[in-house]
Design an enzyme around this catalytic site. Sequence first.
Site, PDB file in Angstrom:
ATOM      1  N   ASP A  16     -25.491 -20.160  69.424  1.00  0.00           N
ATOM      2  CA  ASP A  16     -26.084 -19.215  68.483  1.00  0.00           C
ATOM      3  C   ASP A  16     -27.530 -18.865  68.828  1.00  0.00           C
ATOM      4  OD1 ASP A  16     -27.368 -21.513  67.807  1.00  0.00           O
ATOM      5  OD2 ASP A  16     -26.556 -21.668  65.779  1.00  0.00           O
ATOM      6  N   ASP A  40     -32.539 -17.591  68.238  1.00  0.00           N
ATOM      7  CA  ASP A  40     -32.432 -18.079  66.865  1.00  0.00           C
ATOM      8  C   ASP A  40     -33.553 -19.087  66.610  1.00  0.00           C
ATOM      9  OD1 ASP A  40     -31.511 -18.431  64.306  1.00  0.00           O
ATOM     10  OD2 ASP A  40     -29.751 -19.590  64.847  1.00  0.00           O
ATOM     11  N   ASP A  44     -32.764 -26.894  65.928  1.00  0.00           N
ATOM     12  CA  ASP A  44     -31.908 -27.004  64.748  1.00  0.00           C
ATOM     13  C   ASP A  44     -31.227 -28.362  64.747  1.00  0.00           C
ATOM     14  OD1 ASP A  44     -32.592 -24.432  64.101  1.00  0.00           O
ATOM     15  OD2 ASP A  44     -30.540 -23.735  63.792  1.00  0.00           O
ATOM     16  N   ARG A  96     -40.760 -22.152  58.995  1.00  0.00           N
ATOM     17  CA  ARG A  96     -39.927 -23.316  59.338  1.00  0.00           C
ATOM     18  C   ARG A  96     -40.625 -24.221  60.342  1.00  0.00           C
ATOM     19  NH1 ARG A  96     -33.661 -20.983  59.658  1.00  0.00           N
ATOM     20  NH2 ARG A  96     -33.621 -20.139  57.529  1.00  0.00           N
TER      21      ARG A  96
END
Length: 225
Positions: A16, A40, A44, A96
């Site tokens: 992704d 992205d 993550d 983030r």
Amino acid sequence: MVRSSPSHFGWRGVADGDAVSIFGSSNVWIDHNSLSNCADGLVDVVMASTAVTISNNYLTHHNKVMLFGHSDSYTADKDMQVTVAYNHFGEGLTQRLPHCRQGYCHVVNNDYSHGWGIYAIGGGANPTINSQGNRFVADPNRYPYSNEVTKRTSGGESEWKNWNWRSEGDLFFNGAYFVPSGATGADSAAYAKASSYSGAKTSSMVGAITSAAGALTCPKGHMCH
């Protein structure tokens, strides 16, 4: 074909667009990388991963930098524990830094030297966030309201005021500020799982601590430095 457990393997499709993706894993160390401009996220950590340390990285020019937790509704992430330590959050970052969902995040001795576009540390679905000994430098020229370090992305104030978020020994410049909630106090038991070690340095040392963040230089035949 990628094995996801001792009893299962399956086809791994197109990624992704994350630079580093941790999926259903434990005891992972992400150290001394220079990361920017991915499709992205930069890092993550999802699907009940835990015991993850992200340290000594240099991060620049990206929107959604670090996401911990698959979704606000994926309850298996409630036991997730992630440590973010000794990283240099550099120029061109928006949000983030990190964003935590449900689990436990220890954000310690990082340098936020160039501000952020929307927020630095955020979260949803009642994570526990322990911010210790970081240096936050807001950039008032980027966005008119980007001096707040924190952002809750789910629930109203009546809900998130009970979430355990604290700032201990952080330094704030250019109007940067942290909005705490829930339990307070350095010795509060509420932060036990968000306290991966007790050796947090004073925030005045953050510049020196993070000066070697990023990819190591490794000459052939010699030690990396």
